[in-house]
Enzyme design. Structure first.
Site, PDB file in Angstrom:
ATOM      1  N   SER A  81      35.927  30.279  31.160  1.00 59.55           N
ATOM      2  CA  SER A  81      35.739  30.598  33.249  1.00 59.55           C
ATOM      3  C   SER A  81      35.838  31.711  33.020  1.00 59.55           C
ATOM      4  CB  SER A  81      36.761  29.630  33.685  1.00 59.55           C
ATOM      5  OG  SER A  81      36.153  28.839  33.148  1.00 59.55           O
ATOM      6  N   THR A 143      33.858  20.348  28.433  1.00 61.98           N
ATOM      7  CA  THR A 143      33.438  20.972  27.039  1.00 61.98           C
ATOM      8  C   THR A 143      35.091  21.783  26.818  1.00 61.98           C
ATOM      9  OG1 THR A 143      33.034  22.920  28.874  1.00 61.98           O
ATOM     10  CG2 THR A 143      31.398  22.053  27.445  1.00 61.98           C
ATOM     11  N   TYR A 180      40.028  23.519  42.467  1.00 65.26           N
ATOM     12  CA  TYR A 180      38.736  24.036  41.436  1.00 65.26           C
ATOM     13  C   TYR A 180      37.417  23.045  40.943  1.00 65.26           C
ATOM     14  CZ  TYR A 180      37.979  27.416  37.348  1.00 65.26           C
ATOM     15  OH  TYR A 180      37.247  28.246  36.529  1.00 65.26           O
ATOM     16  N   SER A 181      36.522  23.750  41.088  1.00 65.07           N
ATOM     17  CA  SER A 181      35.162  23.102  40.868  1.00 65.07           C
ATOM     18  C   SER A 181      34.193  23.868  39.964  1.00 65.07           C
ATOM     19  CB  SER A 181      34.752  22.020  41.893  1.00 65.07           C
ATOM     20  OG  SER A 181      33.180  21.873  41.857  1.00 65.07           O
ATOM     21  N   ASN A 182      33.949  23.064  38.458  1.00 67.50           N
ATOM     22  CA  ASN A 182      33.050  23.798  37.919  1.00 67.50           C
ATOM     23  C   ASN A 182      31.468  24.173  38.656  1.00 67.50           C
ATOM     24  OD1 ASN A 182      33.950  25.643  35.366  1.00 67.50           O
ATOM     25  ND2 ASN A 182      35.288  23.298  35.992  1.00 67.50           N
ATOM     26  N   THR A 323      41.057  33.451  33.938  1.00 70.60           N
ATOM     27  CA  THR A 323      41.386  32.807  32.508  1.00 70.60           C
ATOM     28  C   THR A 323      40.580  32.110  32.473  1.00 70.60           C
ATOM     29  OG1 THR A 323      42.845  31.207  33.790  1.00 70.60           O
ATOM     30  CG2 THR A 323      44.048  33.033  33.149  1.00 70.60           C
ATOM     31  N   GLY A 324      40.102  31.266  30.716  1.00 67.53           N
ATOM     32  CA  GLY A 324      38.981  30.674  30.350  1.00 67.53           C
ATOM     33  C   GLY A 324      39.850  29.919  29.407  1.00 67.53           C
TER      34      GLY A 324
END
Length: 369
Positions: A81, A143, A180-182, A323-324
């Site tokens: 992310s 993922t 939070y939404s991709n 962060t990811g």
């Protein structure tokens, strides 16, 4: 037993770090990182720290469990992310060029793409206040989970939006809440493409990677592998006995503009440092990116930026970045905007590394006068 002992020693020690400087607490940072490897929290850990002109890189652990080859400090990894910060930066540059405004409705630029797009704005999308359902919350679309051979499946942005919009919004009124939404950053990537006539990856390269000379950062598209060198990413499966699978290779199109990019710790440090120093957008756009709202207890969220409060003895100190997390890889990229920056790449092993371990490294960097 002997093999386990040898492997534990290799994981804990790793390669020799770049020379330390008086401005960076290298020994303490190395010991914290090595402790994670010795405790089998990570198979590999990479770090890059900048303090003014002083820079330091280090690596612990191994590139892969089978060979035991030491991890490389300049290794590539999936940044997950943190990709969102690159995409948000491009959109804020387009705002600076007056190609769109943050409070424009999505419908104005992407007609008939987003349900209720007349009420959902660019700002809502970038700040996760749109209410758009996260497609990655649906079974088989994350993922962060082991997907076996399905991890090589190809996806298009429209397919991902179809999954998201089949569920309806997470809350009724855009702007009323944070979630939070991709899906938001799939929309953001499409916005970049509609406004520029180029792929979002081309725009990231033209506007950020080339100007900052980030030669080791890439937008892989459908390429399943990582450039060399890199540490393999692993995932423990909930089996008895526990099974560790190699999750390194995958078609990253399931993440697309929400999390597909690949980089190195040095490149990410350069990026977040340049961004927060105002070298990539106007002062006004950077101020908009840093206008935070409450998100979760751990951080606040702006426009493609997270704000964390580092617990220092003389009071909390704010840092910005992102962060990811993507199966096999955890990334942290922070800067205080005053010359200190920290980037970490961690490859989880038997469990995810504890948040406290990351905080302790951030404290060592940002609480130091």
């Amino acid at each position: 037993m002997l093999l386990k002992t040898i492997l534990s020693l290799v994981l804990a020690v790793g390669p020799v770090a770049a020379p330390a400087t008086p401005d960076i607490p290298a020994a303490g940072l190395h010991s914290r990182l090595a402790a994670l490897a010795a405790g089998r929290d990570i198979t590999a850990g990479l770090i890059h720290v900048r303090n003014g002109r002083a820079q330091w890189s280090d690596a612990v652990g191994v590139r892969d469990l089978s060979s035991g080859t030491p991890a490389a400090a300049d290794g590539h990894f999936r940044i997950g992310s943190v990709t969102k910060t690159f995409v948000a930066t491009v959109l804020l540059q387009l705002v600076d060029e007056r190609r769109l405004a943050l409070d424009d409705p999505i419908e104005r630029h992407l007609p008939n793409v987003v349900p209720d797009g007349g009420r959902v704005t660019v700002r809502h999308v970038l700040q996760h206040t749109s209410g758009l359902h996260d497609y990655m919350s649906e079974p088989g679309y994350s993922t962060n989970r082991w997907r076996a051979d399905a991890r090589f499946d190809d996806y298009t942005p429209s397919q991902l939006l179809k999954v998201a919009f089949a569920k309806g919004p997470d809350f009724e009124n855009p702007g009323e809440s944070w979630h939070y939404s991709n899906t938001n950053y799939i929309v953001a990537g499409l916005l970049v493409e509609k406004l520029t006539g180029h792929s979002y990856g081309e725009e990231v390269s033209r506007r950020i990677l080339r100007p900052l000379d980030l030669r080791n950062t890439s937008v892989p598209g459908h390429r399943p592998s990582l450039p060399a060198p890199h540490a393999r990413g692993y995932e423990p499966l909930p089996t008895t006995p526990a099974t560790i699978v190699d999750a390194t290779d995958m078609d990253p199109s399931l993440d697309w503009a929400a999390g597909e990019m690949i980089s190195t710790t040095r490149d990410l440090t350069t990026f977040v440092t340049a961004l927060l120093q105002g070298r990539l957008t106007s002062k006004q756009s950077l101020a908009e990116m840093r206008r935070m709202r409450d998100a979760v207890p751990l951080f606040r969220y702006g426009l493609g930026l997270q704000e964390f409060a580092i617990p220092c003895a003389d009071g909390p100190k704010p840092v910005w970045g992102h962060t990811g997390q993507l199966i096999g890889y955890v990334t942290v990229a922070f800067t205080d905007g005053k010359g200190k920056s920290l980037t970490l790449s961690l490859n989880p092993y038997e469990q995810d590394p504890a948040t406290e371990a990351v905080v302790s490294m951030a404290t060592a960097v940002f609480c130091r006068d």
